[in-house]
Design a protein around this motif. Structure first.
Motif, mmCIF file in Angstrom:
data_model
loop_
_atom_site.group_PDB
_atom_site.id
_atom_site.type_symbol
_atom_site.label_atom_id
_atom_site.label_comp_id
_atom_site.label_asym_id
_atom_site.label_seq_id
_atom_site.Cartn_x
_atom_site.Cartn_y
_atom_site.Cartn_z
ATOM 1 N N PRO A 1 0.790 -1.239 0.000
ATOM 2 C CA PRO A 1 0.000 0.000 0.000
ATOM 3 C C PRO A 1 0.819 1.285 0.000
ATOM 4 O O PRO A 1 0.316 2.333 -0.420
ATOM 5 N N ASP A 2 2.087 1.194 0.429
ATOM 6 C CA ASP A 2 2.899 2.402 0.527
ATOM 7 C C ASP A 2 3.982 2.486 -0.538
ATOM 8 O O ASP A 2 4.830 3.381 -0.499
ATOM 9 N N LEU A 3 3.978 1.559 -1.510
ATOM 10 C CA LEU A 3 4.977 1.563 -2.580
ATOM 11 C C LEU A 3 4.295 1.741 -3.934
ATOM 12 O O LEU A 3 3.236 1.154 -4.176
ATOM 13 N N HIS A 4 4.908 2.544 -4.803
ATOM 14 C CA HIS A 4 4.297 2.827 -6.109
ATOM 15 C C HIS A 4 5.377 2.839 -7.190
ATOM 16 O O HIS A 4 6.327 3.634 -7.119
ATOM 17 N N VAL A 5 5.266 1.958 -8.169
ATOM 18 C CA VAL A 5 6.207 1.915 -9.286
ATOM 19 C C VAL A 5 5.798 2.992 -10.291
ATOM 20 O O VAL A 5 4.714 2.918 -10.892
ATOM 21 N N VAL A 6 6.648 3.986 -10.481
ATOM 22 C CA VAL A 6 6.320 5.113 -11.351
ATOM 23 C C VAL A 6 6.846 4.945 -12.760
ATOM 24 O O VAL A 6 6.490 5.714 -13.664
ATOM 25 N N GLY A 7 7.724 3.949 -12.970
ATOM 26 C CA GLY A 7 8.265 3.762 -14.304
ATOM 27 C C GLY A 7 9.165 2.552 -14.388
ATOM 28 O O GLY A 7 9.541 1.960 -13.371
ATOM 29 N N GLU A 8 9.507 2.170 -15.636
ATOM 30 C CA GLU A 8 10.382 1.041 -15.891
ATOM 31 C C GLU A 8 11.417 1.446 -16.930
ATOM 32 O O GLU A 8 11.089 2.118 -17.911
ATOM 33 N N ALA A 9 12.643 1.015 -16.728
ATOM 34 C CA ALA A 9 13.723 1.303 -17.669
ATOM 35 C C ALA A 9 14.391 0.004 -18.070
ATOM 36 O O ALA A 9 14.520 -0.917 -17.261
ATOM 37 N N THR A 10 14.836 -0.065 -19.315
ATOM 38 C CA THR A 10 15.462 -1.283 -19.818
ATOM 39 C C THR A 10 16.941 -1.112 -20.136
ATOM 40 O O THR A 10 17.595 -2.061 -20.540
ATOM 41 N N SER A 11 17.467 0.108 -19.947
ATOM 42 C CA SER A 11 18.868 0.366 -20.262
ATOM 43 C C SER A 11 19.421 1.425 -19.325
ATOM 44 O O SER A 11 18.665 2.105 -18.618
ATOM 45 N N GLU A 12 20.743 1.556 -19.339
ATOM 46 C CA GLU A 12 21.403 2.558 -18.507
ATOM 47 C C GLU A 12 20.931 3.964 -18.840
ATOM 48 O O GLU A 12 20.562 4.750 -17.957
ATOM 49 N N ALA A 13 20.940 4.312 -20.121
ATOM 50 C CA ALA A 13 20.544 5.660 -20.544
ATOM 51 C C ALA A 13 19.096 5.952 -20.191
ATOM 52 O O ALA A 13 18.752 7.047 -19.734
ATOM 53 N N GLU A 14 18.221 4.959 -20.386
ATOM 54 C CA GLU A 14 16.810 5.161 -20.065
ATOM 55 C C GLU A 14 16.610 5.314 -18.562
ATOM 56 O O GLU A 14 15.782 6.113 -18.106
ATOM 57 N N ALA A 15 17.397 4.588 -17.777
ATOM 58 C CA ALA A 15 17.298 4.703 -16.324
ATOM 59 C C ALA A 15 17.645 6.112 -15.868
ATOM 60 O O ALA A 15 16.964 6.696 -15.022
ATOM 61 N N VAL A 16 18.715 6.669 -16.421
ATOM 62 C CA VAL A 16 19.134 8.020 -16.056
ATOM 63 C C VAL A 16 18.096 9.034 -16.504
ATOM 64 O O VAL A 16 17.747 9.970 -15.762
ATOM 65 N N ARG A 17 17.582 8.870 -17.720
ATOM 66 C CA ARG A 17 16.585 9.808 -18.251
ATOM 67 C C ARG A 17 15.305 9.790 -17.421
ATOM 68 O O ARG A 17 14.773 10.838 -17.041
ATOM 69 N N LEU A 18 14.797 8.592 -17.129
ATOM 70 C CA LEU A 18 13.556 8.489 -16.367
ATOM 71 C C LEU A 18 13.734 8.925 -14.919
ATOM 72 O O LEU A 18 12.811 9.468 -14.307
ATOM 73 N N SER A 19 14.928 8.695 -14.373
ATOM 74 C CA SER A 19 15.186 9.145 -13.006
ATOM 75 C C SER A 19 15.088 10.660 -12.917
ATOM 76 O O SER A 19 14.520 11.207 -11.971
ATOM 77 N N ALA A 20 15.636 11.341 -13.918
ATOM 78 C CA ALA A 20 15.576 12.803 -13.934
ATOM 79 C C ALA A 20 14.153 13.296 -14.165
ATOM 80 O O ALA A 20 13.725 14.298 -13.583
ATOM 81 N N ALA A 21 13.398 12.590 -15.013
ATOM 82 C CA ALA A 21 12.046 13.033 -15.356
ATOM 83 C C ALA A 21 11.025 12.694 -14.275
ATOM 84 O O ALA A 21 10.153 13.509 -13.949
ATOM 85 N N LEU A 22 11.138 11.494 -13.699
ATOM 86 C CA LEU A 22 10.136 11.023 -12.742
ATOM 87 C C LEU A 22 10.508 11.279 -11.294
ATOM 88 O O LEU A 22 9.649 11.241 -10.414
ATOM 89 N N ARG A 23 11.789 11.493 -11.021
ATOM 90 C CA ARG A 23 12.300 11.809 -9.694
ATOM 91 C C ARG A 23 11.821 10.798 -8.638
ATOM 92 O O ARG A 23 11.213 11.170 -7.624
ATOM 93 N N PRO A 24 12.093 9.509 -8.864
ATOM 94 C CA PRO A 24 11.654 8.491 -7.899
ATOM 95 C C PRO A 24 12.447 8.568 -6.603
ATOM 96 O O PRO A 24 13.590 9.035 -6.589
ATOM 97 N N ASP A 25 11.857 8.086 -5.530
ATOM 98 C CA ASP A 25 12.578 8.008 -4.259
ATOM 99 C C ASP A 25 13.665 6.942 -4.331
ATOM 100 O O ASP A 25 14.761 7.130 -3.800
#
Length: 233
Positions: free
Chosen positions: A25-49
């Motif tokens: 109930p207290d965890l929420h997946v905001v996105g998925e990445a399949t590569s290093e570059a995508e992980a960095v891009r989505l981290s900057a865009a989605l700002r996950p904890d």
């Protein structure tokens, strides 16, 4: 609510992790990445904890590079972030395949905040995400032996010079750092050193600032690398 970005190159594994974490109930997946570059891009865009790095095509070596870039220690260009927000550096939790335990130490140095083996129980993974999101560190017991061995096998120990950061610590701060490296919680440190829990938190914060670490797990690595703490024989 703790937001999580899942990084994995296998669609079925990403789905399993999303369903597992989403059931909490207290965890929420905001996105998925399949590569290093995508992980960095989505981290900057989605700002996950928390960014959960659970496997990439090149294996552990690719995972280490991803951790470095996520924690701003790599050379991969970072995407622009919103002008009205502070730079975002997520907490990073790594799922390590069995048989690659020796990479735990390298991942620590790369900036990871926690490690679990891929066969961790669902409740163990959910708990680890919460702990890492809160700013603490998680190292599964199965990896502790490999971590200690990796530290012990280091050929050299950095001298206690002005560049080491140790010379900037007070005597009490060194005591607290030794206690942190010994695995004591803040409550245990407060009790054993006869100081208030709030004072422990202040000391830990000051230590992290002085040695240039962003989390307790990096402070532990620093304590061993600098020679302040040595693994038991």
């Amino acid at each position: 609510m703790v937001s999580v970005l899942v990084v994995n190159d296998q669609s079925l594994q990403r789905l399993a992790l999303r369903m597992l974490l989403g059931a909490e109930p207290d965890l929420h997946v905001v996105g998925e990445a399949t590569s290093e570059a995508e992980a960095v891009r989505l981290s900057a865009a989605l700002r996950p904890d928390v960014v959960l790095v659970a496997g990439l095509p090149s294996g552990p070596s690719d995972t280490l590079e991803t951790v470095r870039h996520l924690t701003r220690r790599g050379r991969l260009p970072r995407p622009p972030e919103p002008a009205d927000s502070e730079p975002h550096t997520p907490r990073v939790l790594v799922l390590t395949p069995a048989g690659h335990e020796e990479h735990a130490y390298a991942a620590l140095r790369a900036g990871a905040d926690g490690f679990l083996l891929e066969d961790a129980a669902p409740d163990e993974l959910a708990s680890a995400v919460r702990v890492v999101a809160a700013g603490d560190a998680v190292i599964t017991p199965a990896l502790t032996r490999a971590l200690i061995d990796a530290v012990r096998e280091q050929r050299t120990v950095r001298p206690l010079s002005r560049t080491s950061g140790l010379d900037t610590l007070t005597g009490r701060e060194r005591d607290v750092l030794v206690a942190v490296a010994s695995g004591w919680s803040n409550a245990e440190i407060a009790e054993r050193l006869s100081i208030a829990p709030t004072t422990v938190k202040t000391h830990v914060s000051n230590i992290l600032t002085k040695i240039g670490a962003r989390a307790r797990v990096q402070a532990v690595t620093f304590a061993y690398e600098s020679g302040l703490v040595r693994p038991a024989a």
